[in-house]
Design an enzyme around this catalytic site. Structure first.
Site, mmCIF file in Angstrom:
data_model
loop_
_atom_site.group_PDB
_atom_site.id
_atom_site.type_symbol
_atom_site.label_atom_id
_atom_site.label_comp_id
_atom_site.label_asym_id
_atom_site.label_seq_id
_atom_site.Cartn_x
_atom_site.Cartn_y
_atom_site.Cartn_z
ATOM 1 N N ASN A 1 0.865 -8.658 -1.457
ATOM 2 C CA ASN A 1 1.137 -7.223 -1.608
ATOM 3 C C ASN A 1 1.836 -6.612 -0.408
ATOM 4 O O ASN A 1 2.230 -5.452 -0.436
ATOM 5 C CB ASN A 1 -0.157 -6.483 -1.948
ATOM 6 N N ASP B 1 -8.921 -5.067 -6.283
ATOM 7 C CA ASP B 1 -8.425 -6.428 -6.548
ATOM 8 C C ASP B 1 -9.514 -7.478 -6.402
ATOM 9 O O ASP B 1 -9.323 -8.625 -6.820
ATOM 10 C CB ASP B 1 -7.254 -6.774 -5.608
ATOM 11 N N ARG C 1 6.021 -5.998 -10.989
ATOM 12 C CA ARG C 1 5.915 -4.536 -10.869
ATOM 13 C C ARG C 1 6.484 -4.067 -9.529
ATOM 14 O O ARG C 1 7.106 -3.021 -9.436
ATOM 15 C CB ARG C 1 4.433 -4.184 -10.972
ATOM 16 N N ILE D 1 -10.151 2.796 -9.911
ATOM 17 C CA ILE D 1 -8.712 2.813 -9.638
ATOM 18 C C ILE D 1 -7.883 2.589 -10.892
ATOM 19 O O ILE D 1 -6.890 3.260 -11.127
ATOM 20 C CB ILE D 1 -8.351 1.741 -8.570
ATOM 21 N N ARG E 1 -0.324 2.629 -15.041
ATOM 22 C CA ARG E 1 0.394 2.436 -13.767
ATOM 23 C C ARG E 1 1.730 3.187 -13.750
ATOM 24 O O ARG E 1 2.790 2.612 -13.610
ATOM 25 C CB ARG E 1 0.581 0.949 -13.473
ATOM 26 N N PRO E 2 1.692 4.486 -13.935
ATOM 27 C CA PRO E 2 2.926 5.280 -13.883
ATOM 28 C C PRO E 2 3.507 5.270 -12.468
ATOM 29 O O PRO E 2 2.847 4.806 -11.531
ATOM 30 C CB PRO E 2 2.455 6.683 -14.256
ATOM 31 N N ILE E 3 4.735 5.773 -12.314
ATOM 32 C CA ILE E 3 5.308 5.871 -10.956
ATOM 33 C C ILE E 3 5.665 7.329 -10.646
ATOM 34 O O ILE E 3 6.553 7.614 -9.847
ATOM 35 C CB ILE E 3 6.541 4.952 -10.782
HETATM 36 C C1 EPZ Z 1 -0.954 -1.975 -5.284
HETATM 37 O O1 EPZ Z 1 -0.521 -1.561 -6.561
HETATM 38 C C2 EPZ Z 1 -1.223 -3.461 -5.438
HETATM 39 N N1 EPZ Z 1 0.000 -4.132 -5.872
HETATM 40 C C3 EPZ Z 1 -2.328 -3.670 -6.465
HETATM 41 O O2 EPZ Z 1 -2.598 -5.054 -6.476
HETATM 42 C C4 EPZ Z 1 -3.574 -2.938 -5.992
HETATM 43 O O3 EPZ Z 1 -4.577 -3.081 -6.975
HETATM 44 C C5 EPZ Z 1 -3.243 -1.454 -5.803
HETATM 45 O O4 EPZ Z 1 -2.157 -1.326 -4.861
HETATM 46 C C6 EPZ Z 1 -4.426 -0.676 -5.267
HETATM 47 O O5 EPZ Z 1 -4.853 -1.238 -4.078
HETATM 48 C C7 EPZ Z 1 0.977 -4.329 -4.991
HETATM 49 O O6 EPZ Z 1 0.874 -3.950 -3.839
HETATM 50 C C8 EPZ Z 1 2.201 -5.025 -5.494
HETATM 51 P P1 EPZ Z 1 -1.416 2.267 -6.571
HETATM 52 P P2 EPZ Z 1 0.087 -0.071 -6.771
HETATM 53 O O7 EPZ Z 1 -0.096 2.923 -6.571
HETATM 54 O O8 EPZ Z 1 0.927 0.262 -5.608
HETATM 55 C C9 EPZ Z 1 -2.113 5.289 -10.098
HETATM 56 C C10 EPZ Z 1 -2.925 -7.174 -7.419
HETATM 57 O O9 EPZ Z 1 -3.800 -7.634 -8.158
HETATM 58 N N2 EPZ Z 1 -0.738 5.739 -9.788
HETATM 59 O O10 EPZ Z 1 -2.330 2.435 -5.407
HETATM 60 O O11 EPZ Z 1 0.690 -0.004 -8.101
HETATM 61 C C11 EPZ Z 1 -2.062 3.945 -10.817
HETATM 62 O O12 EPZ Z 1 -1.902 4.152 -12.198
HETATM 63 C C12 EPZ Z 1 -2.351 -5.801 -7.691
HETATM 64 O O13 EPZ Z 1 -2.442 -7.756 -6.413
HETATM 65 C C13 EPZ Z 1 -0.280 6.899 -10.423
HETATM 66 O O14 EPZ Z 1 -0.983 7.519 -11.215
HETATM 67 O O15 EPZ Z 1 -1.255 0.731 -6.753
HETATM 68 C C14 EPZ Z 1 -3.399 3.322 -10.497
HETATM 69 O O16 EPZ Z 1 -4.376 3.808 -11.402
HETATM 70 C C15 EPZ Z 1 -2.946 -5.149 -8.928
HETATM 71 N N3 EPZ Z 1 0.992 7.307 -10.159
HETATM 72 C C16 EPZ Z 1 -3.695 3.865 -9.102
HETATM 73 O O17 EPZ Z 1 -2.809 4.980 -8.885
HETATM 74 C C17 EPZ Z 1 1.811 6.652 -9.297
HETATM 75 O O18 EPZ Z 1 2.961 7.091 -9.073
HETATM 76 C C18 EPZ Z 1 -3.464 2.812 -8.013
HETATM 77 O O19 EPZ Z 1 -2.126 2.608 -7.961
HETATM 78 C C19 EPZ Z 1 1.318 5.473 -8.680
HETATM 79 C C20 EPZ Z 1 0.045 5.040 -8.934
#
Ligand code: EPZ
Length: 417
Positions: A23, A304, A92, A326, A121-123
């Site tokens: 990550n 994770d 992703r 999460i 997982r929206p952005i």
């Molecule tokens: C990173 O994902 C990791 N992936 C994930 O690991 C990890 O679970 C996550 O961080 C939390 O620690 C990578 O780094 C590639 P977030 P990321 O943005 O960045 C919501 C693994 O198994 N959200 O912190 O996508 C989202 O839907 C993976 O290695 C929004 O709503 O995580 C989620 O519910 C899985 N809008 C929560 O936040 C956004 O614009 C966490 O997402 C972005 C996220």
């Protein structure tokens, strides 16, 4: 079809060396395109996610050379092309190219499928940050076109301390005019790793690892070099393996602070741990104590490791509870654990794990990366043989998992069936 075949109940002894953090590496690699010179990254894990990113870099015209765990990237001749659906759907984290290309060319176009099995997982938070910096965003059918006449520093508050949004906004702000402040930023160690590489390349980023990150925009970024930090999730997965069936199993090349939330929980469960400065020694013992946990943003218990630790909880003497805060759909491993003999009930975002239960080998599926890791852990302690399908999920995030486990006594094989 490829399956992982595991013959259970072998004792794990010896040493497992932890690789570079997936990550972190998946963000460091896109970040290198911000420079027009060669950048070198050390300790890159050899996993399929890295192959997918290298393909995107090559598609953009970068020169990529990989020798073992060293990757050199020369972005002097890259072109800003739209990244195809075929490329960007491989992982992703391809979305880090949005922030990097926007930062370098003030324009980025790529497909972003969003969603995956563990949640929507929206952005939206990434896009909110880009807009705050002055970009306009057009999206239709998962294709995002992002453009800015000029990127100007801004103050951005993240409604959720999103890891991806924090890193992507940091990338986009690195060359923006003026100062950007990210409030309620994520504090994961991977963010510090990326900020350190960017600063090595000439960026001016302060506060990474805290909830307020300040980025002073710079005109130019030169080549740099940096090392990927050890993978705290890989480390945690193997520490749990040691608690399940280890005998003085040594997990080395780790940063103990990064796995503190896990080791503290394992101590609550009476797992015998010896914590060194860059290793952990762990052994299985009888009658583990059940516990409760809630997945949280760093430094809380990492989502994770929710699926892996649940396997250990099936062996505790009593009822444990996990609340997943999460992701909305990160319990898909539970039906397969119950098929193997565990007794786990799901009630919305809460799982109730009744233990101890004897697990029996059978055919299971990896529904996502860490669910797959949980299947491997369950297979290691199950009576008989476990067959895990959809192994690609596992191989994209755990470097040499078959070799690493075989070296310490597991009977695990990748088979074509
Ligand atoms: C990173 O994902 C990791 N992936 C994930 O690991 C990890 O679970 C996550 O961080 C939390 O620690 C990578 O780094 C590639 P977030 P990321 O943005 O960045 C919501 C693994 O198994 N959200 O912190 O996508 C989202 O839907 C993976 O290695 C929004 O709503 O995580 C989620 O519910 C899985 N809008 C929560 O936040 C956004 O614009 C966490 O997402 C972005 C996220």
């Amino acid at each position: 079809m490829q399956v992982l075949e595991i013959k259970g109940k072998k004792e794990l002894k010896g040493t497992i060396r932890i690789s570079g953090a997936k990550n972190s590496a998946v963000a460091l690699i896109p970040a290198t395109i911000l420079s027009d010179e060669e950048t070198t990254i050390y300790n890159v894990p050899n996993i399929t996610d890295i192959d997918a990113l290298s393909e995107i870099l090559t598609f953009l015209g970068a020169k990529v050379t990989r020798e073992k765990e060293i990757i050199k990237i020369d972005s002097s001749k890259i072109e800003n092309k739209a990244i195809s659906e075929e490329h960007s759907t491989k992982l992703r984290a391809s979305y880090y190219f949005l922030g990097a290309l926007l930062s370098k060319y003030k324009k980025a176009e790529m497909y972003f499928p969003g969603g995956c099995s563990i949640g929507a997982r929206p952005i939206n938070l990434h896009l909110k940050g880009f807009e705050a910096l002055g970009a306009t965003i057009k999206s239709e059918k998962n294709c995002y076109k992002i453009e800015a006449k000029e990127l100007k520093g801004a103050r951005i508050y993240l409604d959720f301390a999103s890891v991806g949004a924090t890193i992507n906004i940091m990338l986009a702000a690195t060359k923006a005019k003026g100062k950007t402040i990210i409030d309620n930023a994520a504090k994961e160690p991977e963010i510090v790793n990326v900020a350190t590489l960017l600063n090595n390349m000439g960026a001016k980023i302060k506060g990474a690892g805290t909830s307020t990150i300040t980025i002073e925009g710079v005109e130019h970024l030169h080549g740099g070099f940096h090392e990927v930090i050890p993978d705290r999730i890989e480390a945690g997965t193997y520490i749990i393996a040691g608690a399940l069936c280890g005998k003085n199993l040594k997990i080395e090349n780790i940063i103990p602070k990064h796995v503190e939330a896990l080791t503290s929980k394992l101590k609550d469960m009476h797992v015998p741990l010896e914590i060194g400065n860059d290793y952990i020694l762990v052994s299985k013992q009888e009658n583990y104590i059940p516990t409760k946990l809630k997945t949280l943003i760093y430094p809380g218990f990492p989502t994770d490791l929710q699926q892996p630790i649940m396997v250990l909880m099936t062996q505790a003497e009593g009822t444990s509870i996990i609340e997943e805060t999460i992701y909305e759909n990160r319990f898909m491993h539970i039906p397969y654990l119950n098929k193997m003999g565990s007794n786990i009930e799901v009630n919305n975002q809460k799982a109730v794990i009744h233990g101890p239960t004897k697990l029996k080998g059978t055919k299971v599926k990896a529904t996502d990366l860490r669910a797959g890791a949980a299947m491997v852990l369950a297979g290691l302690i199950a009576e008989g043989t476990t067959y895990i399908e959809n192994v690609d999920h596992i191989l994209r995030g755990y470097e040499n998992i078959v070799q690493k486990l075989t070296n310490v006594g597991a009977k695990i094989e990748l088979k074509e069936i």
